[in-house]
Scaffold this motif. Structure first.
Motif, short mmCIF file in Angstrom:
data_model
loop_
_atom_site.label_atom_id
_atom_site.label_comp_id
_atom_site.label_asym_id
_atom_site.label_seq_id
_atom_site.Cartn_x
_atom_site.Cartn_y
_atom_site.Cartn_z
N LEU A 156 -2.98 -83.15 76.19
CA LEU A 156 -1.81 -83.86 75.64
C LEU A 156 -1.23 -83.11 74.44
CD1 LEU A 156 -2.79 -87.64 75.61
CD2 LEU A 156 -1.09 -86.54 77.05
N GLN A 157 -2.11 -82.72 73.53
CA GLN A 157 -1.61 -82.25 72.24
C GLN A 157 -1.36 -80.75 72.22
OE1 GLN A 157 -4.63 -84.32 69.54
NE2 GLN A 157 -2.65 -85.00 68.79
N VAL A 158 -2.24 -80.02 72.84
CA VAL A 158 -2.11 -78.57 72.75
C VAL A 158 -1.24 -78.04 73.88
CG1 VAL A 158 -3.35 -76.38 72.66
CG2 VAL A 158 -4.32 -78.42 71.59
N LEU A 159 -1.52 -78.52 75.11
CA LEU A 159 -0.77 -77.97 76.25
C LEU A 159 0.63 -78.57 76.35
CD1 LEU A 159 -3.60 -77.72 78.93
CD2 LEU A 159 -2.85 -76.05 77.23
N SER A 160 0.75 -79.91 76.22
CA SER A 160 2.07 -80.54 76.40
C SER A 160 2.65 -81.05 75.10
CB SER A 160 1.99 -81.71 77.38
OG SER A 160 0.96 -81.55 78.29
#
Lengths: 388, 670
Positions: free
Chosen positions: B55-59
């Motif tokens: 959630l936070q790093v990739l998107s």
């Protein structure tokens, strides 16, 4: 006489010092530091999250939360001084207290949003079901420890289930579905550590799965409503949140957006629009993790989750140090209860678990939860101090 | 081997039984179970970490955009609509500042929305059903605000502003502009109105968005692109309840719409509207109870510029701003509209009437062009005319004299024109249908091309048309007979009866052709599109013209002598002792020439069909080489044209020339 008195004094001093030092040496300092870290981190988060919630008083919540944390820490050390055997001896009283308080809650409780979970005492509003977790742990640990030789019998397992079912039902009817799940998890962990047969454990798991299926699926289909409508919608909604972004899954969608928007380094308390403009519901209680994730990003939540992992790891470590079955079961139940609360709370903010209203231990705004969880850590410390 | 323990001791609650207590050991079994607990812990945290990573790093960037869009609202800053002016610059339609109250359906609570709307309806004094209907209409777009009241009063706005924001979530109070009509119902049909774009219009028109206002008829609709200007863009942040939490930023400035300059003359228009009403009253006084509607067209014969376009019944254009359903029903609800005889209908353009005797000049002109009529050779004018066993009556049964064309026109002799019609019928088939061909050249049977709509084509009956219209399906009993073109068809067409239908505007256009000597003009209402605001050009007080409209007139190359004969006949009609409207126009100081018409029409009187006469008068003035104004007046079911329509037309001439007629003797003449 003087000599005698002098020798007495000389004789006692090293023994007292030894007792003192063994208490301090045997305390689980890693556990204390981890919990202290989480409490401090939580207060820091709460101050950023709730700064706009009460007009004119940006510190309203953080001051109260800090006061409860102080009470809780005092309780923690008090609890660690009490021999766990004391609780074991009075386990029946503990159970009676648990049931009576949970019975009184709906009668004298204060209704907030159609649920009766709170009792007002003077200026304080406390939530008995939070303390009930600890009481249930103590009672079940004592009950199962006393039946060490009969633990393999089905009778013992059913008796334990039957006795635990009373508080579970009382909490469920408040209605407080999330806490009922935690109570059930405590029961499961206690039975598991106490040594219930694998066959019985697997039967219980299957029954649990069937009940969940019935409550969520078959029941509504044949018009038997166990859960309230909003509860079922929230629970089933987490499986496909994008179906109805404005309806029952609004919370999940907004929460996931908040977590994702935090990115790696977070948006800071000022830039966290999801939190500040109220897109995130209950941003200081149930969804405090999402707010944290938005403000502090992946880095921030990693720190928090690692601290939690440390706490649970130390709690599991305490099981192995326990001097008797009561202590081992209690420690195991506390460890699992913490794990399930953290997992469900964090999981619901990122769309992996149903929204059930379980607070995040040591962080969510709420005195009862804070004090009760710190008392549970106190019990762990008591067990740890009086190790084998 | 552990000895099997005995039964529990009865009697006390959960008795402590030392026999079943086992000595505690950290057994391998327990260590294994603790290991499982540890494994579960690590698994749970691993799952959480993976999900948070994704959630936070990739998107993270996508969600950051989503969170941004969540609270960013981009809205049009509606441009003030341009004014509509008459030919002398009088403002017929203006804009006024108003405060609109809107509500965003998406922010209404799931439960109790109805109660909230009911309360809002009571505060704003708007029918609740109107609000719910509007919200229902926009079901698919709950995030677009729905207008509850276009122009709320100061007290209402003050009251709503005092309420806490949670009282009506999604409520918006916006400064807007609304249409203002300084002249009341003047030219309501022509001007049209402004309303929110309908879903159907949204599909067929480009460059519009839901919630936009758009011209819904008349000039407002035909010149919407010019009038609306270009909307600006506003941007601001909102909280989860849609309440603005930041200053509103102006992203783009709105550009006000252009002004539309009409050819209408507000004073002449007022006189024309009054003339229609007076004509109806005159007919009513003459016991013509079905006379309830009428229309007048006044235009400049030189270029087709329309000076007045009146249609009655009319409406108050402000009902579209107040938007009260009961006031709007006569205009929008088909059933109520029928009971109120369609006040929204612009009869001057869209009303199709049998033209009756006003059509006789068409017949005469066509006959002369086709050389089947010599104007100064007399034909007998009798009380009736028999052909193929059928008798056709003259309006005046006592008539019995030979007449030349001018006299026949002046006295509106039907039997004279029956003979002309018969002559057209008797032409060999290879001559085709010259009467219809000429009528079509004069603009009958097709739209005039006026710049507002809708207009009717009227109906020009032809052999082909009869064959197409009367078929086995449409006319099961008699189609085989009805589809044939018979002598009666030509004879009746010669006096503008039976199937022939024309709009007052088509008629006026033909009389303009007579007045200007054979040019077919295009009637038009808009003369120019102008810049609004102060002009920066060399002449500050003269508005800067953006575009000018002067639709060309078409020269039809008609024999000038033939037109002259018709003119002479129509002047006699208003001046010779036996002329059909000499009593009305004979003493008017300005020479006016024109023709009366009394056209029979079957009307539905509820339980039976009855025949009523449509009263017509069409003509122009001043007579001579420099005609200035053509007027065509129609009173539905008004009776004799000479008695009802001619005086109405006279009123328009009086206003135009600024001269009051001294002696008016309306007579019962066709």
């Amino acid at each position: 006489m003087v000599d005698y008195a002098a020798t007495q004094r000389i004789a006692t001093r090293p023994r007292a010092r030894a007792r003192e030092s063994s208490y301090l040496r045997n305390l689980d300092w890693a556990l204390l530091v981890a919990v202290g870290g989480i409490v401090a981190y939580g207060l820091w988060m709460i101050s950023g999250i709730t700064k706009d919630d009460v007009a004119g008083d940006p510190n309203y919540y953080v001051v109260r939360q800090a006061a409860y944390a102080l009470i809780g820490v005092a309780g923690l050390f008090g609890m660690s001084l009490i021999d766990p055997g004391f609780w074991r001896k009075h386990a029946r009283l503990v159970y009676g207290l648990l049931v009576v308080v949970l019975l009184l809650t709906p009668l004298f409780g204060t209704s907030v949003r159609n649920t009766r979970r709170w009792i007002d005492i003077g200026a304080f509003r406390f939530q008995p079901s939070e303390f009930g977790k600890l009481l249930l742990v103590i009672f079940l640990a004592a009950f199962l420890a006393e039946r060490g030789k009969r633990i393999y019998e089905r009778q013992t397992t059913t008796a334990a289930i039957g006795l635990a079912a009373v508080p579970v039902l009382l909490v469920f009817l408040q209605p407080d579905f999330g806490t009922a799940i935690v109570y059930t998890a405590i029961l499961g962990a206690a039975l598991f550590i106490a040594g219930t047969r694998w066959s019985q454990v697997s039967v219980l798991l299957v029954i649990g799965a069937l009940v969940a299926t019935f409550v969520l699926w078959i029941g509504p289909a044949i018009d038997v409503e166990v859960l309230k409508d909003y509860q079922r919608q929230r629970i089933t909604g987490f499986m496909n949140p994008s179906r109805d972004p404005s309806g029952s899954t609004w919370n999940i969608t907004q929460s996931i957006t908040a977590v994702g928007a935090g990115g790696v380094r977070g948006r800071g308390p000022e830039g966290a629009t999801q939190t500040n403009y109220d897109y995130l519901p209950e941003h200081a209680t149930d969804f405090v993790f999402a707010s944290t994730a938005e403000q502090r990003g992946f880095v921030g939540v990693t720190v928090l989750l690692l601290l939690y992992l440390l706490v649970i790891w130390r709690a599991i470590k305490v099981i192995t140090l326990a001097r008797d079955a009561f202590a081992a079961i209690a420690a195991g139940a506390i460890a699992f209860a913490l794990l399930i609360q953290i997992f469900i709370n964090v999981g619901m903010t990122i769309g992996m678990a149903p929204i059930t209203g379980i607070p995040l231990p040591f962080v969510s705004v709420g005195g009862s939860s804070m004090v009760a969880n710190l008392l549970a850590i106190g019990l762990l410390q008591a067990i740890c101090v009086r190790r084998r | 081997l552990a000895s099997r323990p005995g039964p529990l001791r009865p009697g006390r609650f959960l008795p402590r039984d030392p026999r079943v207590e086992a000595p505690y050991r950290l057994t391998p079994q327990l260590v294994f179970r603790i290991g499982i607990l540890g494994f579960l812990t690590f698994a749970a945290f691993a799952v959480l970490f993976v999900r948070l990573w994704s959630l936070q790093v990739l998107s993270g960037d996508e969600f950051a955009v989503a969170a941004q869009n969540n609270q960013l609202r981009v809205e049009p800053d509606y441009a003030p609509r341009g004014p509509i002016k008459d030919r002398y610059g009088r403002t017929l339609v203006d804009v006024a500042n108003a405060t609109a109250v809107k509500i965003t359906p998406a922010f209404l609570p799931k439960r109790g929305a109805y109660a909230k709307l009911r309360r809002l309806a009571r505060i704003l004094r708007v029918p609740l059903a109107d609000i719910t209907a509007d919200i229902e209409k926009q079901k698919g777009n709950p995030a677009i605000p729905v207008t509850v009241k276009e122009a709320a009063t100061f007290a209402e706005v003050a009251y709503l502003s005092e309420l806490p924001g949670t009282e009506f979530p999604g409520l918006r109070i916006e400064e807007t502009t609304v249409r203002k009509y300084p002249f009341g119902d003047l030219a309501a049909h022509v001007l049209g109105y402004v309303g929110e774009i309908s879903p159907e219009q949204l599909k067929s028109k480009r460059g519009y968005e839901l919630g936009d206002k758009i011209g819904q008829g008349g000039i407002e609709a035909s010149f919407d692109k010019e009038l609306r200007g270009r909307d600006g863009l506003l941007q601001y942040r909102v909280d989860s309840l849609g309440r603005p939490v930041s200053e509103i930023e102006q992203q783009e400035l709105p550009v006000p719409g252009y002004a539309v300059r009409l050819t209408l003359d507000a004073k002449l228009q007022r006189a024309a509207q009054q003339a229609v009403i007076d004509g109806i009253n005159r007919a009513q006084a003459d016991d013509k109870w079905y006379a309830r509607a009428g229309a007048i067209v006044a235009l400049d014969p030189k270029d087709g510029a329309i000076r007045a376009l009146a249609s009655y019944p009319t409406f108050d254009p402000t009902v579209y701003i107040r938007r009260k359903k009961s006031d709007l029903a006569p205009l929008l609800d088909p059933e109520v509209a029928e009971a109120e005889i369609f006040p929204a209908l612009n009869r001057a353009l869209a009303g199709a009437y049998p033209p009756g005797s006003t059509f006789k000049p068409v017949t005469a002109l066509a006959a002369m062009q086709e050389h089947i009529l010599t104007p100064y050779n007399s034909l007998p004018c009798t009380g009736s005319y028999k052909v193929a066993g059928q008798t056709f009556n003259n309006w005046d049964p006592t008539a019995n004299a030979p007449m030349t064309l001018p006299t026949a026109l002046a006295q509106s002799c039907d039997t004279y024109f029956y003979q002309v019609g018969k002559a057209f019928y008797d032409l060999p088939p290879e001559r085709k249908q010259p009467l219809q061909l000429w009528a079509a050249k004069f603009g009958f049977g097709k739209p005039t091309g006026i710049d507002v709509g809708p207009e009717t084509s009227g109906l020009l009956p032809t052999i082909d048309w009869k064959r197409r219209t009367f078929t086995k399906e449409t006319d099961p009993c008699c189609w085989e007979v009805d589809r044939l073109w018979k002598p009666g068809d030509s004879i009746q067409l010669a006096i503008g009866q039976k199937d022939m239908l024309a709009s007052p505007l088509q008629m006026a256009r033909f009389y303009a052709l007579l007045a200007n000597g054979g040019k077919l003009v295009t009637p038009h209402l808009v003369s120019a599109i102008e810049q609004t605001g102060a002009s920066t050009g060399p002449t500050p007080n003269v508005p800067l013209v953006h575009r000018r409209y002067q639709p060309p007139a078409k020269e039809l190359n008609i024999d000038p002598a033939a037109i002259e004969v018709i003119r002479e006949g129509l002047y006699e009609a208003t001046h010779s002792p036996l002329g059909t409207s000499s009593g009305v126009f004979g003493h008017f100081p300005i020479g006016v020439a024109g023709k009366t018409g009394t056209a029979e029409k079957e009307i539905d009187a509820g339980t039976y069909m009855r025949t009523e006469d449509t009263a017509w008068w069409c003509g122009w003035g001043p007579y001579g080489d420099n005609p200035e104004l053509v007027v065509c007046a129609v009173i539905e079911n008004g009776g004799f044209g000479g008695k009802v329509a001619a005086p109405a037309a006279l009123q328009v001439f009086e206003e135009y020339f600024g001269i009051e007629a001294t002696r008016v003797e309306a007579e019962e003449a066709d």
